[in-house]
Enzyme design. Structure first.
Site, PDB file in Angstrom:
ATOM      1  N   LYS A  28       4.370   3.628  12.526  1.00 54.26           N
ATOM      2  CA  LYS A  28       3.479   4.664  13.066  1.00 54.26           C
ATOM      3  C   LYS A  28       2.331   3.983  13.809  1.00 54.26           C
ATOM      4  O   LYS A  28       2.012   2.815  13.567  1.00 54.26           O
ATOM      5  CB  LYS A  28       2.930   5.579  11.972  1.00 54.26           C
ATOM      6  CG  LYS A  28       2.091   4.895  10.869  1.00 54.26           C
ATOM      7  CD  LYS A  28       0.614   4.726  11.178  1.00 54.26           C
ATOM      8  CE  LYS A  28      -0.131   4.036  10.045  1.00 54.26           C
ATOM      9  NZ  LYS A  28      -1.375   3.391  10.465  1.00 54.26           N
TER      10      LYS A  28
ATOM     11  N   ASP B 280      -0.554   6.650   3.328  1.00 54.80           N
ATOM     12  CA  ASP B 280       0.239   7.015   4.506  1.00 54.80           C
ATOM     13  C   ASP B 280       1.661   7.457   4.157  1.00 54.80           C
ATOM     14  O   ASP B 280       2.407   7.894   5.040  1.00 54.80           O
ATOM     15  CB  ASP B 280       0.328   5.822   5.475  1.00 54.80           C
ATOM     16  CG  ASP B 280      -1.004   5.521   6.143  1.00 54.80           C
ATOM     17  OD1 ASP B 280      -1.918   6.371   6.065  1.00 54.80           O
ATOM     18  OD2 ASP B 280      -1.134   4.435   6.743  1.00 54.80           O
TER      19      ASP B 280
END
Ligand code: C5P
Length: 294
Positions: free
Chosen positions: A18, A142
């Protein structure tokens, strides 16, 4: 695109990286974490995980510099899922690393999410995204984003209160540049100097709309990372990579998450690939990847 495949011998999962298109640090919380407002984007640089039935839980990893015990988030996630489910047996997990670690690309968190999704299928637990996210948050802030399985999402709280943002057909191209040093997330947050933060208006929808319309200058105005502001002072190489990306045609460049990777945004695969070739020649210590939104 499904990142999970059932094979004759078990399950295979691709774990994407990401970047954070923006990351605002709102305040430090009493529990030591920071309250965030961030826009996550999944990008096509992958670790690969395979899962087979086995009596006990074991992890093998292609990168010998990484631990394979509970310090590795992949095994930590597997142990958490086994504990929560009370599943009686284990699994042998093989992890092929491509995402650099301590890089701000979420590699460890993505591996953990892939383990939760992979073992949920292998062990036929039938846990939904909600339950897996809750377990994932015990492993890292995350992890819920990677469990959610969407290309773009705004994250609040520690990053776990997620609101998917419709991609509307937007596919960005990125050049990711990882310098030869890593930055630990904890270290990046500790170095944060709130005094240096200037006001900024986060707007995920407008950011993606600018990308869709090819209004690149506008898009650049929406990119922002509060952790970069604090790190830039200490790590001059990050500033150097940012400048090099823009020199090589990036519409904007930014530190990803807590670093040390810097990414540049490009409109096409061709432009990104050309920039990547030149950046590799510029400094051979840099690891350079090209990755689109996935
Ligand atoms: O949740 P995770 O283990 O990824 O976080 C690593 C460290 O990063 C935390 O111990 C904390 O110091 C910092 N952090 C933070 N605020 C967040 C996420 C992480 O301060 N929202």
């Amino acid at each position: 695109m499904s990142l999970l495949t059932v094979t004759p011998s078990g399950v295979r999962v691709l774990a994407p990286a990401k970047v954070n298109l923006y990351l605002r640090v709102i305040r430090r919380r009493p529990d030591g974490y920071h309250e965030l407002d961030t826009l996550f984007e999944r990008v096509g640089l992958y670790d690969k995980l395979t899962f087979r039935h086995a009596p006990a839980l074991t992890l093998r990893c292609s990168d010998p510099s990484l631990p394979t015990d509970e310090r590795n988030l992949a095994l930590k996630a597997a142990l958490a899922l086994k504990r929560h489910s009370g599943y009686g047996a284990g699994a042998s997990i093989r992890l092929v690393k491509r995402i650099p670690h301590a890089a701000g690309l979420g590699g460890g968190s993505s591996d953990a999410a892939a383990v939760l999704l992979g073992l949920d299928r292998l062990w036929r637990l039938g846990y939904g995204v909600r339950k897996l996210s809750r377990i994932g948050l015990e492993v890292g802030s995350d992890v819920p984003f990677f469990v959610a399985g969407v290309p773009f999402a705004v994250g609040r709280g520690r990053g776990e209160r997620l609101r998917p943002v419709p991609a509307g057909g937007v596919r960005l191209w990125h050049v990711l540049v990882k310098p030869p040093f890593g930055i630990s997330t904890r270290e990046a947050y500790q170095g944060l100097d709130p005094v240096s933060l200037t006001p900024y208006r986060a707007d995920a929808k407008m950011l993606l709309r600018s990308a869709k319309l090819g209004e690149w200058e506008r898009l650049a105005g929406f990119l922002r990372n509060d952790l970069e502001v604090s790190l830039n002072k200490r790590v001059t190489e990050i500033a150097k990579i940012k400048a090099a990306l823009v020199e090589q045609g990036a519409h904007a460049s930014l530190l990803s998450g807590s670093g040390s990777t810097v990414f540049g945004v490009y409109a096409s695969a061709r432009l990104a690939a050309r920039a990547a070739r030149r950046l590799r020649r510029l400094d051979r210590r840099w690891k350079v990847f090209v990755a689109p939104t996935v």
